[in-house]
Motif scaffolding. Structure first.
Motif, PDB file in Angstrom:
ATOM      1  N   GLY A 286       1.936  -2.274 -10.354  1.00 35.63           N
ATOM      2  CA  GLY A 286       2.212  -2.378  -8.928  1.00 35.63           C
ATOM      3  C   GLY A 286       3.163  -3.518  -8.613  1.00 35.63           C
ATOM      4  N   VAL A 287       2.974  -4.655  -9.277  1.00 39.23           N
ATOM      5  CA  VAL A 287       3.872  -5.790  -9.083  1.00 39.23           C
ATOM      6  C   VAL A 287       5.277  -5.439  -9.574  1.00 39.23           C
ATOM      7  CG1 VAL A 287       4.366  -8.165  -9.758  1.00 39.23           C
ATOM      8  CG2 VAL A 287       2.018  -7.494  -9.203  1.00 39.23           C
ATOM      9  N   LEU A 288       5.374  -4.847 -10.760  1.00 41.49           N
ATOM     10  CA  LEU A 288       6.684  -4.487 -11.319  1.00 41.49           C
ATOM     11  C   LEU A 288       7.380  -3.428 -10.461  1.00 41.49           C
ATOM     12  CD1 LEU A 288       5.787  -4.343 -15.129  1.00 41.49           C
ATOM     13  CD2 LEU A 288       6.968  -6.180 -13.895  1.00 41.49           C
ATOM     14  N   ALA A 289       6.613  -2.427 -10.015  1.00 37.91           N
ATOM     15  CA  ALA A 289       7.195  -1.364  -9.189  1.00 37.91           C
ATOM     16  C   ALA A 289       7.698  -1.916  -7.862  1.00 37.91           C
ATOM     17  CB  ALA A 289       6.163  -0.265  -8.949  1.00 37.91           C
ATOM     18  N   SER A 290       7.025  -2.925  -7.335  1.00 37.72           N
ATOM     19  CA  SER A 290       7.453  -3.487  -6.054  1.00 37.72           C
ATOM     20  C   SER A 290       8.861  -4.068  -6.156  1.00 37.72           C
ATOM     21  CB  SER A 290       6.458  -4.558  -5.585  1.00 37.72           C
ATOM     22  OG  SER A 290       6.531  -5.724  -6.385  1.00 37.72           O
TER      23      SER A 290
ATOM     24  N   MET B 183       0.272   7.651  -5.637  1.00 38.90           N
ATOM     25  CA  MET B 183       0.778   6.492  -6.370  1.00 38.90           C
ATOM     26  C   MET B 183      -0.182   5.313  -6.314  1.00 38.90           C
ATOM     27  SD  MET B 183       4.889   6.009  -6.021  1.00 38.90           S
ATOM     28  CE  MET B 183       4.705   4.389  -6.754  1.00 38.90           C
ATOM     29  N   GLY B 184      -0.985   5.259  -5.256  1.00 36.31           N
ATOM     30  CA  GLY B 184      -1.926   4.151  -5.116  1.00 36.31           C
ATOM     31  C   GLY B 184      -1.406   3.010  -4.283  1.00 36.31           C
ATOM     32  N   SER B 185      -0.219   3.154  -3.718  1.00 30.80           N
ATOM     33  CA  SER B 185       0.357   2.071  -2.919  1.00 30.80           C
ATOM     34  C   SER B 185      -0.200   2.039  -1.496  1.00 30.80           C
ATOM     35  CB  SER B 185       1.881   2.205  -2.889  1.00 30.80           C
ATOM     36  OG  SER B 185       2.264   3.522  -2.520  1.00 30.80           O
ATOM     37  N   ALA B 186      -0.237   3.191  -0.821  1.00 30.79           N
ATOM     38  CA  ALA B 186      -0.691   3.229   0.566  1.00 30.79           C
ATOM     39  C   ALA B 186      -2.105   2.671   0.769  1.00 30.79           C
ATOM     40  CB  ALA B 186      -0.600   4.662   1.104  1.00 30.79           C
ATOM     41  N   PRO B 187      -3.076   2.940  -0.134  1.00 28.15           N
ATOM     42  CA  PRO B 187      -4.422   2.388   0.097  1.00 28.15           C
ATOM     43  C   PRO B 187      -4.483   0.873   0.038  1.00 28.15           C
ATOM     44  CG  PRO B 187      -4.313   3.491  -2.039  1.00 28.15           C
ATOM     45  CD  PRO B 187      -3.072   3.860  -1.278  1.00 28.15           C
TER      46      PRO B 187
ATOM     47  N   SER C 126      12.712   1.131 -12.827  1.00 33.03           N
ATOM     48  CA  SER C 126      11.632   1.374 -11.865  1.00 33.03           C
ATOM     49  C   SER C 126      10.745   2.543 -12.250  1.00 33.03           C
ATOM     50  CB  SER C 126      12.230   1.633 -10.469  1.00 33.03           C
ATOM     51  OG  SER C 126      13.051   0.571 -10.061  1.00 33.03           O
ATOM     52  N   ASP C 127      11.290   3.549 -12.922  1.00 27.67           N
ATOM     53  CA  ASP C 127      10.554   4.785 -13.154  1.00 27.67           C
ATOM     54  C   ASP C 127       9.270   4.585 -13.949  1.00 27.67           C
ATOM     55  OD1 ASP C 127      12.198   6.380 -11.709  1.00 27.67           O
ATOM     56  OD2 ASP C 127      13.369   7.117 -13.405  1.00 27.67           O
ATOM     57  N   LEU C 128       9.328   3.794 -15.017  1.00 28.48           N
ATOM     58  CA  LEU C 128       8.155   3.632 -15.875  1.00 28.48           C
ATOM     59  C   LEU C 128       6.994   2.955 -15.158  1.00 28.48           C
ATOM     60  CD1 LEU C 128       6.885   4.104 -18.619  1.00 28.48           C
ATOM     61  CD2 LEU C 128       7.860   1.931 -19.385  1.00 28.48           C
ATOM     62  N   PRO C 129       7.181   1.798 -14.500  1.00 28.32           N
ATOM     63  CA  PRO C 129       6.035   1.217 -13.781  1.00 28.32           C
ATOM     64  C   PRO C 129       5.519   2.107 -12.663  1.00 28.32           C
ATOM     65  CG  PRO C 129       8.046  -0.027 -13.337  1.00 28.32           C
ATOM     66  CD  PRO C 129       8.349   0.898 -14.470  1.00 28.32           C
ATOM     67  N   ASN C 130       6.404   2.899 -12.036  1.00 26.70           N
ATOM     68  CA  ASN C 130       5.941   3.835 -11.011  1.00 26.70           C
ATOM     69  C   ASN C 130       4.951   4.837 -11.601  1.00 26.70           C
ATOM     70  OD1 ASN C 130       7.438   2.687  -9.010  1.00 26.70           O
ATOM     71  ND2 ASN C 130       9.068   4.197  -9.060  1.00 26.70           N
ATOM     72  N   ALA C 131       5.295   5.411 -12.756  1.00 26.28           N
ATOM     73  CA  ALA C 131       4.425   6.395 -13.401  1.00 26.28           C
ATOM     74  C   ALA C 131       3.139   5.744 -13.891  1.00 26.28           C
ATOM     75  CB  ALA C 131       5.159   7.065 -14.561  1.00 26.28           C
ATOM     76  N   LEU C 132       3.259   4.566 -14.510  1.00 31.85           N
ATOM     77  CA  LEU C 132       2.072   3.890 -15.042  1.00 31.85           C
ATOM     78  C   LEU C 132       1.168   3.371 -13.921  1.00 31.85           C
ATOM     79  CD1 LEU C 132       3.596   1.903 -18.046  1.00 31.85           C
ATOM     80  CD2 LEU C 132       2.261   4.020 -18.097  1.00 31.85           C
ATOM     81  N   MET C 133       1.729   3.197 -12.757  1.00 34.63           N
ATOM     82  CA  MET C 133       0.935   2.821 -11.581  1.00 34.63           C
ATOM     83  C   MET C 133       0.139   4.012 -11.061  1.00 34.63           C
ATOM     84  SD  MET C 133       2.553   1.323  -8.062  1.00 34.63           S
ATOM     85  CE  MET C 133       1.582   0.979  -6.606  1.00 34.63           C
ATOM     86  N   ALA C 134       0.767   5.184 -11.076  1.00 38.48           N
ATOM     87  CA  ALA C 134       0.106   6.376 -10.548  1.00 38.48           C
ATOM     88  C   ALA C 134      -1.007   6.876 -11.461  1.00 38.48           C
ATOM     89  CB  ALA C 134       1.139   7.488 -10.333  1.00 38.48           C
TER      90      ALA C 134
END
Length: 432
Positions: A140-144, A261-265, A399-407
């Motif tokens: 989440g930190v990396l994706a941000s 993705m888990g960001s909105a919550p 960005s793509d990898l942390p996005n996927a690993l976050m979801a």
């Protein structure tokens, strides 16, 4: 990821008994005055208001993808992609609802009485999976820094007629004044900016739709025809067929509203509320406004414009970027069109920067505590200043990898705790 996300949307729609039926109630609850919420909870202090929480979530999801992303979907998948994007957003409401409910149910409170929640707390306290919780927070930190910061400021730099370093310095300075004020300052700005920028953009779209009103019904018919055509039935974009339309429409719908993705919550869990289901209903309206309203209207603007003014382009299928379609549509408004679109792109991108800084801070606080926030904010400003000078494809690759690993860990929590979502929903509505 497309299969996992869309499959989760369908599964949770079934588990919640089609929670989309409660959308009118959810919209009404999202507009409840702050004082009434404070009375319900017995405490008007601590956390964000439901509306501030919703606008913070919308700030992150209402980005430039809602404007130029729909043009990309139409360019690659044909007009039918608009329909599949809308369908994906409809089912995504259930996922947004479910992840918000779990984050509210398993949230904790800091010593100063502030709520702290999100998928990392769900994974740690709901599933007892500490490693998955840490993985989500790190990603989440990396994706941000990627999708929430570098991509957005780069889009602004590509749009504004000034050197990229000037854009970076200006955005960095404006953001500095907000994020160093903490989460409350971010939410206050989002609470004012998001409704204004959304209405401003939709008014611009409305002007185009009024000008092309004679082509609205033909545009709707073309969208439905292309969405269900089993194969290409004609040349150009209109002949893309079902597979391409579904592929690009579903992809746009999944990634524009961030459901799963888990960001909105992370924003929903910071809200004052009397019941997790109540605030989860409010949170679910973010997907409604993002995809079922903004993306749909953008799609109608593009397709009606092509039918009204550039039917040869629609028939020929000339390769153009998604932004070209959107710019062409708004250029049809004399004098005002391009300034309206320019302002919308800049404000949507800036709101996303603020929303994702909030998300990154929540994840970082989970990992290291509040002491890590100051260096994080400095790195955030540094990224805003220098990201416009990087190559955009490289930013997306990072960005793509942390996005996927976050979801992935978030989806794990949603699927394994789906019965909790179902039971909480039944208990809440059984008393209504």
């Amino acid at each position: 990821m497309l299969l996992l996300l869309f499959g989760t949307h369908l599964f949770l729609t079934w588990k919640t008994g089609l929670i989309q039926r409660k959308l009118p109630l959810a919209i009404r609850l999202s507009l409840t005055p702050d004082a009434a919420v404070g009375a319900e909870t017995g405490n008007g202090d601590g956390g964000l208001s439901p509306f501030a929480s919703l606008t913070t979530a919308l700030a992150s999801s209402l980005g430039v993808g809602n404007i130029v992303g729909m043009g990309t979907a139409v360019a690659l998948g044909g007009p039918g992609a608009v329909f599949w994007c809308w369908i994906t957003g409809f089912f995504g409401i259930a996922t947004t609802y479910g992840e918000a409910l779990l984050s509210l149910k398993f949230r904790v409170y800091t010593p100063d009485g502030q709520p702290a929640g999100g998928p990392m707390y769900v994974l740690e306290y709901g599933l007892r999976r500490k490693f998955a919780a840490v993985l989500f927070a790190v990603c989440g930190v990396l994706a941000s820094f990627g999708i929430g910061c570098a991509v957005q400021v780069h889009a602004m730099a590509d749009t504004l007629p000034v050197p990229p370093i000037i854009t970076g310095l200006a955005v960095g300075l404006l953001t500095c004044f907000v994020i160093f004020g903490g989460n409350q300052a971010i939410s206050r700005v989002c609470e004012k900016l998001v409704p204004f920028m959304t209405l401003f953009y939709l008014l611009g779209c409305l002007m185009i739709l009024v000008a092309n009103r004679a082509f609205l019904l033909p545009a709707c018919r073309l969208i439905l025809k292309c969405a269900f055509a089993p194969r290409a039935v004609s040349g150009g974009m209109a002949g893309s067929g079902l597979l391409l339309a579904a592929r690009y429409g579903v992809a746009r719908g999944l990634f524009t509203n961030e459901a799963g993705m888990g960001s909105a919550p992370l924003a929903a869990a910071a809200a004052r509320c009397s019941d997790p289901v109540r605030q989860a209903l409010v949170a679910s309206t973010a997907t409604f406004w993002d995809t079922l309203v903004v993306c749909l209207i953008t799609g109608l603007v593009i397709v009606s414009h092509l039918l009204a003014r550039e039917p040869a382009l629609l028939a020929s299928g000339v390769a153009l970027s998604g932004s070209s379609f959107t710019w062409r549509a708004f250029s049809a408004i004399p004098c005002l069109g391009q300034p309206v679109l320019l302002f919308s792109i800049v404000t949507f991108a800036y709101a996303t920067i603020l929303g994702w800084s909030f998300y990154g801070e929540r994840c970082l606080t989970y990992l290291f505590g509040p002491k890590a926030l100051f260096p994080y904010r400095l790195c955030w400003i540094f990224t805003l200043v220098f990201a416009p000078m990087l190559e955009l494809p490289m930013i997306f690759e990072i960005s793509d990898l942390p996005n996927a690993l976050m979801a992935l860990p978030n989806l794990l929590g949603l699927l394994l705790l789906a019965d909790v979502i179902r039971d909480e929903t039944r208990i809440y509505f059984s008393g209504k």
